[in-house]
Write an enzyme that holds these catalytic residues in place. Sequence first.
Site, short mmCIF file in Angstrom:
data_model
loop_
_atom_site.label_atom_id
_atom_site.label_comp_id
_atom_site.label_asym_id
_atom_site.label_seq_id
_atom_site.Cartn_x
_atom_site.Cartn_y
_atom_site.Cartn_z
N ASN A 85 0.81 -1.24 0.00
CA ASN A 85 0.00 0.00 0.00
C ASN A 85 0.83 1.28 0.00
O ASN A 85 0.45 2.27 -0.63
CB ASN A 85 -1.01 -0.03 1.15
CG ASN A 85 -0.35 -0.03 2.50
OD1 ASN A 85 0.69 -0.65 2.69
ND2 ASN A 85 -0.92 0.66 3.44
N GLU B 9 3.75 -5.29 12.34
CA GLU B 9 2.83 -4.16 12.15
C GLU B 9 1.72 -4.66 11.25
O GLU B 9 1.94 -4.89 10.06
CB GLU B 9 3.57 -2.98 11.49
CG GLU B 9 4.77 -2.47 12.28
CD GLU B 9 4.39 -1.75 13.55
OE1 GLU B 9 3.20 -1.41 13.72
OE2 GLU B 9 5.26 -1.54 14.40
N CYS C 82 -3.20 1.56 6.30
CA CYS C 82 -3.59 0.82 7.51
C CYS C 82 -4.17 1.76 8.56
O CYS C 82 -4.90 1.32 9.44
CB CYS C 82 -2.38 0.09 8.07
SG CYS C 82 -0.99 1.20 8.36
P1 NAD Z 1 0.34 -9.36 3.14
O1 NAD Z 1 0.37 -9.82 4.55
O2 NAD Z 1 -0.40 -10.18 2.15
O3 NAD Z 1 1.81 -9.20 2.55
C1 NAD Z 1 2.77 -8.38 3.16
C2 NAD Z 1 4.15 -8.89 2.79
O4 NAD Z 1 4.36 -10.17 3.37
C3 NAD Z 1 4.37 -9.06 1.29
O5 NAD Z 1 5.69 -8.68 0.96
C4 NAD Z 1 4.19 -10.55 1.10
O6 NAD Z 1 4.84 -11.08 -0.02
C5 NAD Z 1 4.80 -11.08 2.38
N1 NAD Z 1 4.40 -12.42 2.77
C6 NAD Z 1 3.22 -13.04 2.55
N2 NAD Z 1 3.26 -14.30 3.02
C7 NAD Z 1 4.50 -14.48 3.56
C8 NAD Z 1 5.14 -15.57 4.21
N3 NAD Z 1 4.56 -16.75 4.37
N4 NAD Z 1 6.40 -15.39 4.64
C9 NAD Z 1 7.02 -14.20 4.49
N5 NAD Z 1 6.47 -13.14 3.86
C10 NAD Z 1 5.21 -13.28 3.41
O7 NAD Z 1 -0.23 -7.87 3.19
P2 NAD Z 1 -0.57 -6.91 1.96
O8 NAD Z 1 -1.85 -7.38 1.36
O9 NAD Z 1 0.63 -6.73 1.13
O10 NAD Z 1 -0.81 -5.53 2.73
C11 NAD Z 1 -2.03 -5.14 3.28
C12 NAD Z 1 -2.05 -5.36 4.78
O11 NAD Z 1 -0.98 -4.67 5.39
C13 NAD Z 1 -3.30 -4.80 5.42
O12 NAD Z 1 -3.78 -5.73 6.36
C14 NAD Z 1 -2.79 -3.56 6.14
O13 NAD Z 1 -3.54 -3.16 7.26
C15 NAD Z 1 -1.43 -3.97 6.54
N6 NAD Z 1 -0.60 -2.80 6.81
C16 NAD Z 1 -0.24 -2.53 8.10
C17 NAD Z 1 0.52 -1.42 8.40
C18 NAD Z 1 0.95 -1.08 9.81
O14 NAD Z 1 1.83 -0.26 9.97
N7 NAD Z 1 0.37 -1.70 10.82
C19 NAD Z 1 0.93 -0.59 7.36
C20 NAD Z 1 0.55 -0.89 6.06
C21 NAD Z 1 -0.21 -2.02 5.78
#
Ligand code: NAD
Length: 480
Positions: free
Chosen positions: A150, A248, A282
């Site tokens: 995002n 996070e 987020c």
């Molecule tokens: P996601 O969890 O699908 O992916 C995030 C990252 O993790 C990607 O790089 C993905 O390839 C990786 N990933 C996925 N499976 C993995 C595994 N098994 N092992 C290691 N890495 C893995 O999230 P998304 O769809 O990319 O992002 C959206 C989410 O992120 C929303 O839930 C949002 O709230 C959250 N978010 C949180 C914050 C915060 O600061 N709390 C900030 C931005 C986004």
Amino acid sequence: MMQLQNFIGGQLVAPAAGRYLPLVEPATGQVFAQVPDSDAADVDAAVQAAEVALPAWRALPAEERGRLLVRLAELIEQNLDRLARAESQDNGKPLSLARTLDIPRAASNFAFFGTAAQHFSSEAHVQEGVAVNYTVRHPLGVVACISPWNLPLYLFTWKIAPALAAGCCVVAKPSEVTPYTAFLLSGLAQEAGLPAGVLNIVHGTGPGAGQALIEHPGIRAISFTGGTRTGQHIARSAAPQFKKLSLELGGKNPNLVFADCDLTEAVRTSIRSSFANQGQICLCGSRIFVERPVYEQFKAEFLAQVQALTVGDPLLETTRQGALVSEAHLQKVLSYIDLAHQEGGRLLTGGHRVQVPGRCADGFFLEPTVFEGLAPDCRVNQEEIFGPVVTLTPFDTEEEALHWANGTDYGLSATIWTRDLTRAHRVAHQLHAGVVWVNTWLHRDLRTPFGGMKNSGVGREGGLEALRFFTEPQNVCVKL
Ligand code: NAD
């Protein structure tokens, strides 16, 4: 077609197995590049390169590490337009947003942590005449930084910068959905003179490159931003190896509008906090609770401004709502709009896919959408939608507003609108949220602790918290 590469040991390299994934431009629906679909062999090469670079990097004075990070910040600023275009093309966000938020913040992350390392200190505990204890903070070693789609470069650098400043070497994986600016960062890291192997960037999917990274025995800590379910999975995988974790995760943030607030400002900022980046931040406030005496007025002014948001080509200056990040994500958000109807919600505006003419005809656009009449405990008000969909709900008492605000599994951020300072503090302290904004939103001071309560995460990033995360304290006790 453009082919992105991994960045390992200071070199841009192809994935060992030669496999690539298509990269789609959300505004057009067309494939514009290929991104490495890396596997365990690429991750292992990156960890090895980081291990080789580690002794010299951790031995450098913090000032010299910092100078390189500040240089990288300057290069990001010099490449603002190129990076902003890449971010907009890759993610679908308005170019104006990438230029004013994402890329400047990526530069600030390196500038901030580049200098913060020089202000980082540790404690001494003196027992008069008996002993002196002092704390040494050792860099953890080789660490993993994993970020979502995002705010691609913004969040990627938010993790990498403190890790490098603390003296760790990094293997970082950006989201496979938005890897373009991370790839461009590789070139800037070379240009800044970052020693080979200090920063390694491996592209690929979560189950592929991501899983190999979190399981690698050479990785001492994982800083992860992404979905709550992925966070749970990472915690389970990392626990047996006792890796340090910063998670996070998702949010379902409340926005509390009290009747005594500056309503014009509350409406104006709530438009941003609801729909900035198409609601894909987020920290967006997707549950808006408004005190009953001003509910109808808030609703009327809010809806008028929502309807004025221009949905369209992210490259146009007039566009306020770009494309959602992917067709799959658009379908997920549309399914929540269906669910809102099923759960008895009244659609006040939006609710449909938008057909943008011209080059964006096949893009993933959605109208900014507002519902009312949904129960605070229904799924639409409990689950993270992560799109341009918000609900309006009137409340009668502060207790009721707090009860609903706290009534989800998440606890990332919250916003309060009021002119009553006493109430602002009282309500803020009772909210289960890691970040509370009063009469503002997304106001970020990089020195503050950042993170979520409950299912929104574990640990805090930001400022010295991040430097503490990437270091391990050691107590040295000297008898006097
Ligand atoms: P996601 O969890 O699908 O992916 C995030 C990252 O993790 C990607 O790089 C993905 O390839 C990786 N990933 C996925 N499976 C993995 C595994 N098994 N092992 C290691 N890495 C893995 O999230 P998304 O769809 O990319 O992002 C959206 C989410 O992120 C929303 O839930 C949002 O709230 C959250 N978010 C949180 C914050 C915060 O600061 N709390 C900030 C931005 C986004």
